[in-house]
Design a protein around this motif. Structure first.
Motif, PDB file in Angstrom:
ATOM      1  N   VAL A 220       0.829  -1.200   0.000  1.00 47.83           N
ATOM      2  CA  VAL A 220       0.000   0.000   0.000  1.00 47.83           C
ATOM      3  C   VAL A 220       0.867   1.254   0.000  1.00 47.83           C
ATOM      4  CG1 VAL A 220      -1.699   1.266   1.376  1.00 47.83           C
ATOM      5  CG2 VAL A 220      -1.950  -1.173   1.054  1.00 47.83           C
ATOM      6  N   SER A 221       2.126   1.135   0.426  1.00 49.33           N
ATOM      7  CA  SER A 221       2.989   2.312   0.560  1.00 49.33           C
ATOM      8  C   SER A 221       3.356   2.947  -0.773  1.00 49.33           C
ATOM      9  CB  SER A 221       4.264   1.937   1.316  1.00 49.33           C
ATOM     10  OG  SER A 221       5.097   1.141   0.497  1.00 49.33           O
ATOM     11  N   LEU A 222       2.957   2.348  -1.873  1.00 49.46           N
ATOM     12  CA  LEU A 222       3.195   2.986  -3.159  1.00 49.46           C
ATOM     13  C   LEU A 222       2.421   4.291  -3.272  1.00 49.46           C
ATOM     14  CD1 LEU A 222       2.991  -0.196  -5.399  1.00 49.46           C
ATOM     15  CD2 LEU A 222       5.054   0.968  -4.588  1.00 49.46           C
ATOM     16  N   VAL A 223       1.342   4.408  -2.491  1.00 48.48           N
ATOM     17  CA  VAL A 223       0.515   5.610  -2.513  1.00 48.48           C
ATOM     18  C   VAL A 223       0.584   6.349  -1.180  1.00 48.48           C
ATOM     19  CG1 VAL A 223      -1.850   6.438  -2.747  1.00 48.48           C
ATOM     20  CG2 VAL A 223      -1.032   4.613  -4.206  1.00 48.48           C
ATOM     21  N   VAL A 224       0.611   5.605  -0.098  1.00 48.53           N
ATOM     22  CA  VAL A 224       0.589   6.173   1.251  1.00 48.53           C
ATOM     23  C   VAL A 224       1.852   5.698   1.969  1.00 48.53           C
ATOM     24  CG1 VAL A 224      -0.749   6.281   3.389  1.00 48.53           C
ATOM     25  CG2 VAL A 224      -1.922   6.004   1.226  1.00 48.53           C
ATOM     26  N   SER A 225       2.410   6.531   2.830  1.00 45.05           N
ATOM     27  CA  SER A 225       3.607   6.166   3.583  1.00 45.05           C
ATOM     28  C   SER A 225       3.356   4.920   4.435  1.00 45.05           C
ATOM     29  CB  SER A 225       4.005   7.339   4.473  1.00 45.05           C
ATOM     30  OG  SER A 225       4.672   6.921   5.623  1.00 45.05           O
ATOM     31  N   VAL A 226       4.388   4.067   4.563  1.00 46.33           N
ATOM     32  CA  VAL A 226       4.270   2.855   5.384  1.00 46.33           C
ATOM     33  C   VAL A 226       3.877   3.224   6.808  1.00 46.33           C
ATOM     34  CG1 VAL A 226       5.540   0.908   6.371  1.00 46.33           C
ATOM     35  CG2 VAL A 226       5.895   1.533   4.000  1.00 46.33           C
ATOM     36  N   TRP A 227       4.452   4.287   7.345  1.00 43.34           N
ATOM     37  CA  TRP A 227       4.148   4.688   8.725  1.00 43.34           C
ATOM     38  C   TRP A 227       2.707   5.135   8.859  1.00 43.34           C
ATOM     39  CZ3 TRP A 227       7.219   2.536  11.796  1.00 43.34           C
ATOM     40  CH2 TRP A 227       8.543   2.331  11.437  1.00 43.34           C
ATOM     41  N   ASP A 228       2.170   5.806   7.831  1.00 43.32           N
ATOM     42  CA  ASP A 228       0.755   6.186   7.873  1.00 43.32           C
ATOM     43  C   ASP A 228      -0.139   4.955   7.841  1.00 43.32           C
ATOM     44  OD1 ASP A 228       1.318   8.846   8.011  1.00 43.32           O
ATOM     45  OD2 ASP A 228       0.921   9.261   5.898  1.00 43.32           O
ATOM     46  N   VAL A 229       0.264   3.956   7.052  1.00 46.38           N
ATOM     47  CA  VAL A 229      -0.533   2.734   6.960  1.00 46.38           C
ATOM     48  C   VAL A 229      -0.501   1.974   8.272  1.00 46.38           C
ATOM     49  CG1 VAL A 229      -0.700   0.495   5.826  1.00 46.38           C
ATOM     50  CG2 VAL A 229      -0.207   2.524   4.488  1.00 46.38           C
ATOM     51  N   LEU A 230       0.677   1.865   8.887  1.00 48.47           N
ATOM     52  CA  LEU A 230       0.813   1.067  10.104  1.00 48.47           C
ATOM     53  C   LEU A 230       0.266   1.759  11.339  1.00 48.47           C
ATOM     54  CD1 LEU A 230       4.348  -0.509   9.635  1.00 48.47           C
ATOM     55  CD2 LEU A 230       2.145  -1.648   9.481  1.00 48.47           C
TER      56      LEU A 230
END
Length: 172
Positions: A124-134
């Motif tokens: 998903v981090s291709l669009v949203v930052s990994v930290w935002d996702v987690l």
């Protein structure tokens, strides 16, 4: 009977919408969070959904096996770049493992879950930052690690008396 009911509920609530609407990306979210997931043929979607949902039939008799199969299908699905609402089965299986399994099985299950969720976060981090996702930071108003939901901590005496309609200093 209960396992069948749980499986049927997960299917109706999470699998059927993917089949009827054509996947998770049905256009109902804000544009900045729309992601391009792999479009699977109906047979592929059904196969992944079956792999995620059918093991819930043995979630009480064999919670470790059910969790393992569901986690493997979850990793396969996210490796293909597909997103399915039926992923909730992974959390149902983890709950069943914690409830019906042995305590010593939980550390490896937590590690497997962390790895699987990290894989999904990276995709998903291709669009949203990994930290935002987690972590969904609190400044987005989503209640991340820095935010505390209202009423999360036990209320103190002042809040209890205020709810009762008395002033905080009055103990009568």
């Amino acid at each position: 009977m209960l396992d069948t009911a749980v499986m049927a509920l997960v299917f109706l609530a999470f699998c059927l919408p993917d089949l009827l609407r054509g996947g998770v990306d049905d256009g109902d979210g804000p544009g900045r969070f729309r992601l391009a997931f792999t479009e699977l043929p109906v047979a592929g979607t059904l196969a992944l959904q079956a792999g995620l949902v059918l093991p819930l039939l043995w979630r009480r008799r064999g919670p470790r096996a059910a969790f393992g199969v569901i986690a493997a299908v979850f990793v396969l699905q996210w490796s293909l770049g597909a997103a399915l609402r039926a992923d909730v089965a992974l959390f149902v299986a983890l709950y069943s493992l914690a409830l019906h399994g042995r305590l010593r099985q939980l550390p490896w299950a937590g590690a497997v879950l962390a790895g699987a969720v990290l894989l999904a976060a990276v995709r998903v981090s291709l669009v949203v930052s990994v930290w935002d996702v987690l972590f969904l930071p609190a400044e987005h108003g989503d209640g991340g690690l820095g935010a505390r939901p209202r009423g999360a901590e036990p209320p103190g005496p002042a809040r209890r008396t205020a709810r009762a309609g008395r002033p905080a200093g009055n103990r009568a």
